[in-house]
Write a protein that holds these residues in place. Structure first.
Motif, PDB file in Angstrom:
ATOM      1  N   GLU A   1      70.308  32.428  36.390  1.00 53.36           N
ATOM      2  CA  GLU A   1      71.732  32.763  36.399  1.00 53.36           C
ATOM      3  C   GLU A   1      72.301  32.787  37.811  1.00 53.36           C
ATOM      4  OE1 GLU A   1      72.242  36.355  34.121  1.00 53.36           O
ATOM      5  OE2 GLU A   1      71.916  35.310  32.202  1.00 53.36           O
ATOM      6  N   GLU A   2      71.749  31.926  38.658  1.00 52.83           N
ATOM      7  CA  GLU A   2      72.213  31.720  40.031  1.00 52.83           C
ATOM      8  C   GLU A   2      72.112  32.968  40.902  1.00 52.83           C
ATOM      9  OE1 GLU A   2      76.167  30.149  39.714  1.00 52.83           O
ATOM     10  OE2 GLU A   2      75.475  28.194  38.996  1.00 52.83           O
ATOM     11  N   ARG A   3      71.246  33.925  40.511  1.00 48.14           N
ATOM     12  CA  ARG A   3      71.172  35.156  41.311  1.00 48.14           C
ATOM     13  C   ARG A   3      69.801  35.802  41.356  1.00 48.14           C
ATOM     14  NH1 ARG A   3      74.010  40.311  38.875  1.00 48.14           N
ATOM     15  NH2 ARG A   3      71.999  41.263  39.374  1.00 48.14           N
ATOM     16  N   ASP A   4      68.953  35.539  40.369  1.00 47.51           N
ATOM     17  CA  ASP A   4      67.690  36.264  40.272  1.00 47.51           C
ATOM     18  C   ASP A   4      66.485  35.346  40.406  1.00 47.51           C
ATOM     19  OD1 ASP A   4      69.234  38.466  39.702  1.00 47.51           O
ATOM     20  OD2 ASP A   4      68.867  38.398  37.549  1.00 47.51           O
ATOM     21  N   VAL A   5      65.364  35.932  40.808  1.00 42.00           N
ATOM     22  CA  VAL A   5      64.095  35.214  40.740  1.00 42.00           C
ATOM     23  C   VAL A   5      63.817  34.891  39.278  1.00 42.00           C
ATOM     24  CG1 VAL A   5      61.619  35.334  41.179  1.00 42.00           C
ATOM     25  CG2 VAL A   5      63.217  36.404  42.781  1.00 42.00           C
ATOM     26  N   LEU A   6      63.535  33.641  38.975  1.00 36.74           N
ATOM     27  CA  LEU A   6      63.257  33.233  37.605  1.00 36.74           C
ATOM     28  C   LEU A   6      61.919  33.807  37.165  1.00 36.74           C
ATOM     29  CD1 LEU A   6      64.151  31.421  35.188  1.00 36.74           C
ATOM     30  CD2 LEU A   6      62.761  29.605  36.229  1.00 36.74           C
ATOM     31  N   ALA A   7      61.916  34.550  36.067  1.00 32.87           N
ATOM     32  CA  ALA A   7      60.690  35.179  35.569  1.00 32.87           C
ATOM     33  C   ALA A   7      59.880  34.152  34.779  1.00 32.87           C
ATOM     34  CB  ALA A   7      61.030  36.381  34.704  1.00 32.87           C
ATOM     35  N   VAL A   8      58.853  33.617  35.396  1.00 34.13           N
ATOM     36  CA  VAL A   8      58.022  32.600  34.747  1.00 34.13           C
ATOM     37  C   VAL A   8      56.656  33.146  34.347  1.00 34.13           C
ATOM     38  CG1 VAL A   8      59.179  30.646  35.837  1.00 34.13           C
ATOM     39  CG2 VAL A   8      57.269  31.762  37.010  1.00 34.13           C
ATOM     40  N   ASN A   9      56.360  34.368  34.720  1.00 38.74           N
ATOM     41  CA  ASN A   9      55.092  35.011  34.367  1.00 38.74           C
ATOM     42  C   ASN A   9      55.391  36.294  33.591  1.00 38.74           C
ATOM     43  OD1 ASN A   9      53.380  33.148  35.953  1.00 38.74           O
ATOM     44  ND2 ASN A   9      54.392  34.097  37.711  1.00 38.74           N
ATOM     45  N   ALA A  10      54.856  36.407  32.406  1.00 38.30           N
ATOM     46  CA  ALA A  10      55.196  37.505  31.500  1.00 38.30           C
ATOM     47  C   ALA A  10      54.230  38.682  31.657  1.00 38.30           C
ATOM     48  CB  ALA A  10      55.179  37.015  30.051  1.00 38.30           C
ATOM     49  N   TYR A  11      54.796  39.874  31.819  1.00 41.15           N
ATOM     50  CA  TYR A  11      53.958  41.074  31.817  1.00 41.15           C
ATOM     51  C   TYR A  11      53.098  41.138  30.561  1.00 41.15           C
ATOM     52  CZ  TYR A  11      56.542  43.444  35.634  1.00 41.15           C
ATOM     53  OH  TYR A  11      57.094  43.815  36.831  1.00 41.15           O
ATOM     54  N   GLU A  12      53.706  40.805  29.406  1.00 40.12           N
ATOM     55  CA  GLU A  12      52.961  40.911  28.150  1.00 40.12           C
ATOM     56  C   GLU A  12      51.708  40.051  28.179  1.00 40.12           C
ATOM     57  OE1 GLU A  12      57.385  41.481  27.048  1.00 40.12           O
ATOM     58  OE2 GLU A  12      56.189  40.250  28.420  1.00 40.12           O
TER      59      GLU A  12
END
Length: 387
Positions: free
Chosen positions: A338-349
């Motif tokens: 969303e042009e603002r955050d580090v893209l979460a590509v690794n899931a805690y789960e």
């Protein structure tokens, strides 16, 4: 639930606690495994980019002109990522292969509410308030049927992650809770135009002066809880799972100073676990995580705002350390969420599944069906545990 007596802990110290517990009313059952798992919850939203610093990335400096740390201010790990120097006490763990990092990590949650993000992380579903019990409590039921007291909660209240049908032990430091830096910073802003109050607050808290001491305060609740956790989990007939919390990570302002203090406390707590667990450390995994990360770009108050992709830290003798694991999307404009955050590509789960199945011995089908429902697309993370 059984509450362990803090006064007993302080009186006996580390060496005598386990023996005293054996003769006390606290009855620890024979655990189904000798492995230990400790989860450290950093409430408030840790800025992963300030802990594990991509100092060699030009976009990092572009996004954070005043917050960015240079090569001389971090401890190099692999030529691209460096560790904040306040986390430097953990470098011996890194060199020993007992410390690993997973950047760009978070749960399936993609909004930015502390309450919802924490609830989803703790309940283990795909939705805030998707369950009334915690995923770790459900995992305990799968490990031993919930008949034994396998888990230990350290803090003033049992967190949602450990609430449920399986009974747990509880230990609490009876002194008043810490006033975290986020609260104190907000208080300072409210009264910054009142010279009398501002002077009193500054004198009482020292918020304008960096804390250069090498040691955490002796009344540091997190350090005390870490020592208690190590002593109790080390006992042969003691619990095998522990949950600790450290708050104050909501750094909308004053981030450099505030995170330095928090990193120092976190480092000392983790080292206290290693020292206190002794030989049991070789069978231990400690995972450190927050409900989400923070914005890739700094704000106008020398801080960062609520984001998505964060950071997972793993420590312990059972960890395949010395690595920055998982995928890394980078910080280019196209890579940001969303042009603002580090893209979460690794899931805690996926990390939790790997630890429950590969380390604690939980049945994989049970983990998929009960512990983390609707998560089959998130396969257990590989390569985090020693063979």
């Amino acid at each position: 639930m059984t509450m362990l007596d803090r006064r007993l802990f302080l009186k006996l110290g580390g060496a005598g606690l386990a023996a005293a517990l054996a003769s006390s009313r606290v009855a620890f059952a024979s655990a189904p495994t000798d492995k230990r798992f400790i989860f450290v919850f950093l409430r408030g939203g840790l800025d992963g980019l300030h802990a594990l610093v991509p100092y060699a990335d030009a976009d990092y400096r572009r996004l954070r002109p005043s917050l960015a740390l240079g090569r001389d201010a971090v401890l190099d790990l692999d030529g691209y990522f460096g560790l904040h120097d306040a986390l430097g006490p953990l470098m011996p763990l890194w060199r020993a292969g007992e410390l690993a990092f997973v950047p760009a990590a978070t749960t399936r949650y993609r909004n930015r509410s502390h309450f919802d993000g924490q609830n989803l992380l703790e309940n283990g579903t795909a939705r805030p308030r998707g369950a009334r019990d915690g995923w770790l409590n459900r995992a305990i039921l799968g490990l031993n049927g919930g008949d034994d007291r396998l888990a230990l909660s350290l803090g003033p209240a049992v967190p949602l992650i450990l609430q449920g049908a399986a009974p747990v032990q509880a230990w609490s430091n009876e002194q008043l809770p810490d006033l975290n830096d986020d609260f104190l910073e907000r208080l300072a802003i409210v009264y910054r135009d009142d010279p009398l109050f501002h002077a009193a607050l500054t004198g009482a808290t020292g918020m304008t002066e960096p804390d250069m001491s090498d040691d955490a305060p002796t009344n540091d609740n997190f350090l005390i809880s870490s020592r208690a956790a190590a002593d109790i989990l080390r006992a042969p007939q003691g619990p095998r799972i522990g949950v600790l919390e450290l708050g104050g990570w909501d750094t909308h302002n004053g981030q450099p100073y505030r995170l330095r203090r928090l990193f120092e406390r976190l480092s000392q707590g983790l080292l206290a676990l290693r020292e206190g667990l002794g030989p049991v450390w070789s069978e231990t995994v400690v995972m450190v995580a927050s409900e989400f990360g923070r914005t890739a770009a700094e704000n106008g108050n020398r801080g960062t705002d609520h984001g998505t992709g964060g950071l997972a830290m793993l420590a312990g003798g059972a960890v395949r350390g010395g690595q920055v694991a998982g995928d890394w999307p980078g910080l280019s404009p196209r890579a940001l969420f969303e042009e603002r955050d580090v893209l979460a590509v690794n899931a805690y789960e996926a990390i939790f599944k790997a630890l429950l199945i590969g380390h604690m011995g939980l049945d994989p089908a049970y983990a998929e069906r009960v512990v983390f429902p609707e998560s089959r697309a998130l396969e257990p993370f590989t390569g985090l545990l020693r063979a």
